[in-house]
Scaffold this motif. Sequence first.
Motif, PDB file in Angstrom:
ATOM      1  N   ASP A 134       0.812  -1.224   0.000  1.00 11.68           N
ATOM      2  CA  ASP A 134       0.000   0.000   0.000  1.00 11.68           C
ATOM      3  C   ASP A 134       0.843   1.271   0.000  1.00 11.68           C
ATOM      4  N   GLY A 135       2.167   1.108  -0.039  1.00  8.75           N
ATOM      5  CA  GLY A 135       3.065   2.259  -0.105  1.00  8.75           C
ATOM      6  C   GLY A 135       3.649   2.684   1.224  1.00  8.75           C
ATOM      7  N   GLY A 136       3.181   2.140   2.337  1.00  3.56           N
ATOM      8  CA  GLY A 136       3.674   2.526   3.657  1.00  3.56           C
ATOM      9  C   GLY A 136       4.714   1.553   4.186  1.00  3.56           C
ATOM     10  N   TRP A 137       5.184   1.837   5.382  1.00  4.14           N
ATOM     11  CA  TRP A 137       6.153   0.981   6.069  1.00  4.14           C
ATOM     12  C   TRP A 137       5.586   0.617   7.426  1.00  4.14           C
ATOM     13  N   THR A 138       5.702  -0.650   7.790  1.00  2.12           N
ATOM     14  CA  THR A 138       5.198  -1.137   9.057  1.00  2.12           C
ATOM     15  C   THR A 138       6.375  -1.430   9.984  1.00  2.12           C
ATOM     16  N   PRO A 139       6.372  -0.867  11.202  1.00  2.00           N
ATOM     17  CA  PRO A 139       7.432  -1.198  12.157  1.00  2.00           C
ATOM     18  C   PRO A 139       7.478  -2.699  12.418  1.00  2.00           C
ATOM     19  N   SER A 140       8.610  -3.174  12.850  1.00  2.00           N
ATOM     20  CA  SER A 140       8.803  -4.610  13.005  1.00  2.00           C
ATOM     21  C   SER A 140       7.830  -5.265  13.983  1.00  2.00           C
ATOM     22  N   PHE A 141       7.480  -4.585  15.099  1.00  2.00           N
ATOM     23  CA  PHE A 141       6.585  -5.216  16.062  1.00  2.00           C
ATOM     24  C   PHE A 141       5.370  -4.373  16.431  1.00  2.00           C
ATOM     25  N   GLU A 142       5.435  -3.088  16.300  1.00  2.00           N
ATOM     26  CA  GLU A 142       4.302  -2.213  16.613  1.00  2.00           C
ATOM     27  C   GLU A 142       3.549  -1.932  15.320  1.00  2.00           C
ATOM     28  N   THR A 143       2.800  -2.895  14.831  1.00  2.00           N
ATOM     29  CA  THR A 143       2.258  -2.814  13.483  1.00  2.00           C
ATOM     30  C   THR A 143       1.366  -1.606  13.223  1.00  2.00           C
ATOM     31  N   ALA A 144       0.401  -1.327  14.039  1.00  2.00           N
ATOM     32  CA  ALA A 144      -0.520  -0.236  13.747  1.00  2.00           C
ATOM     33  C   ALA A 144      -0.138   1.071  14.429  1.00  2.00           C
ATOM     34  N   ARG A 145       0.362   0.975  15.619  1.00  2.00           N
ATOM     35  CA  ARG A 145       0.560   2.152  16.455  1.00  2.00           C
ATOM     36  C   ARG A 145       1.521   3.178  15.862  1.00  2.00           C
ATOM     37  N   PHE A 146       2.623   2.729  15.286  1.00  2.00           N
ATOM     38  CA  PHE A 146       3.629   3.654  14.779  1.00  2.00           C
ATOM     39  C   PHE A 146       3.783   3.598  13.257  1.00  2.00           C
ATOM     40  N   ARG A 147       2.802   3.059  12.562  1.00  2.00           N
ATOM     41  CA  ARG A 147       2.904   2.902  11.111  1.00  2.00           C
ATOM     42  C   ARG A 147       3.052   4.249  10.402  1.00  2.00           C
ATOM     43  N   GLY A 148       2.278   5.237  10.793  1.00  3.72           N
ATOM     44  CA  GLY A 148       2.379   6.559  10.171  1.00  3.72           C
ATOM     45  C   GLY A 148       3.733   7.186  10.403  1.00  3.72           C
ATOM     46  N   LEU A 149       4.236   7.081  11.637  1.00  4.59           N
ATOM     47  CA  LEU A 149       5.548   7.626  11.961  1.00  4.59           C
ATOM     48  C   LEU A 149       6.639   6.907  11.173  1.00  4.59           C
ATOM     49  N   MET A 150       6.561   5.588  11.092  1.00  2.00           N
ATOM     50  CA  MET A 150       7.578   4.822  10.360  1.00  2.00           C
ATOM     51  C   MET A 150       7.543   5.183   8.878  1.00  2.00           C
ATOM     52  N   SER A 151       6.356   5.350   8.322  1.00  2.00           N
ATOM     53  CA  SER A 151       6.245   5.716   6.905  1.00  2.00           C
ATOM     54  C   SER A 151       6.811   7.112   6.662  1.00  2.00           C
ATOM     55  N   ALA A 152       6.500   8.036   7.556  1.00  2.00           N
ATOM     56  CA  ALA A 152       7.036   9.399   7.426  1.00  2.00           C
ATOM     57  C   ALA A 152       8.555   9.383   7.536  1.00  2.00           C
ATOM     58  N   ARG A 153       9.087   8.626   8.495  1.00  2.00           N
ATOM     59  CA  ARG A 153      10.539   8.558   8.674  1.00  2.00           C
ATOM     60  C   ARG A 153      11.197   7.926   7.453  1.00  2.00           C
ATOM     61  N   ALA A 154      10.551   6.912   6.862  1.00  2.00           N
ATOM     62  CA  ALA A 154      11.101   6.281   5.657  1.00  2.00           C
ATOM     63  C   ALA A 154      11.177   7.290   4.512  1.00  2.00           C
ATOM     64  N   LEU A 155      10.108   8.042   4.319  1.00  2.00           N
ATOM     65  CA  LEU A 155      10.106   9.042   3.246  1.00  2.00           C
ATOM     66  C   LEU A 155      11.141  10.137   3.503  1.00  2.00           C
ATOM     67  N   LEU A 156      11.244  10.580   4.749  1.00  2.00           N
ATOM     68  CA  LEU A 156      12.264  11.577   5.090  1.00  2.00           C
ATOM     69  C   LEU A 156      13.674  11.010   4.884  1.00  2.00           C
ATOM     70  N   GLY A 157      13.854   9.739   5.226  1.00  2.00           N
ATOM     71  CA  GLY A 157      15.147   9.094   5.026  1.00  2.00           C
ATOM     72  C   GLY A 157      15.514   8.985   3.556  1.00  2.00           C
ATOM     73  N   LEU A 158      14.544   8.637   2.729  1.00  2.00           N
ATOM     74  CA  LEU A 158      14.802   8.556   1.290  1.00  2.00           C
ATOM     75  C   LEU A 158      15.142   9.930   0.716  1.00  2.00           C
ATOM     76  N   LYS A 159      14.460  10.957   1.177  1.00  2.00           N
ATOM     77  CA  LYS A 159      14.757  12.322   0.726  1.00  2.00           C
ATOM     78  C   LYS A 159      16.141  12.756   1.225  1.00  2.00           C
ATOM     79  N   ALA A 160      16.455  12.463   2.479  1.00  2.00           N
ATOM     80  CA  ALA A 160      17.777  12.816   3.025  1.00  2.00           C
ATOM     81  C   ALA A 160      18.873  12.078   2.261  1.00  2.00           C
ATOM     82  N   TYR A 161      18.611  10.823   1.910  1.00  2.00           N
ATOM     83  CA  TYR A 161      19.584  10.049   1.121  1.00  2.00           C
ATOM     84  C   TYR A 161      19.812  10.727  -0.225  1.00  2.00           C
ATOM     85  N   GLU A 162      18.725  11.076  -0.892  1.00  2.00           N
ATOM     86  CA  GLU A 162      18.826  11.736  -2.199  1.00  2.00           C
ATOM     87  C   GLU A 162      19.666  13.009  -2.100  1.00  2.00           C
TER      88      GLU A 162
END
Length: 167
Positions: A134-162
């Motif tokens: 679905d385009g998001g990232w799921t934390p390894s054990f906190e599947t629903a609770r931090f999904r939005g934060l993990m997805s945001a951090r992934a996108l920020l990480g990809l942008k920082a990498y670029e």
Amino acid sequence: ESWCAALLASFKEEAGTVQGELERKKEQLAAFRAAAPQGPLPDDPVQKFVFEIQKPLAATHVLRLLAQMQDSGYAVDAAYKNELQDFIARESLAHLDNTDYAVNALYWLSATRFSDEAALKKLKDAVLALQQADGGWTPSFETARFRGLMSARALLGLKAYETAVKK
């Protein structure tokens, strides 16, 4: 606490105050990194994961404080910053199948201008491979609770990498 100290640094708080917070966080991190579990790691995969991931995640908090201090004009121990980056990279590259490791390491190492482009590329590739259908990232054990934060951090990480690899 590292977030509060980084905020103080961004507002150019007195150097002694910010440096004191950094020294306190460095001591806490050193003690935490030296700690070993009492006996073998737990059989429960969640408890084992929590113990294992806390050390590199704690290091990212200190690295974030160092980066904010450096960006705000404070003197920063470059050797210590490099040692933290190497530790975070080493731990994360050993767990590329773990979303928490890969996403946080890519973000913090890219944002703090880690010099090992090959390691950054491996982390970027791992983050992309861990993306859900679905385009998001799921934390390894906190599947629903931090999904939005993990997805945001992934996108920020990809942008920082670029941004990091363009320099």
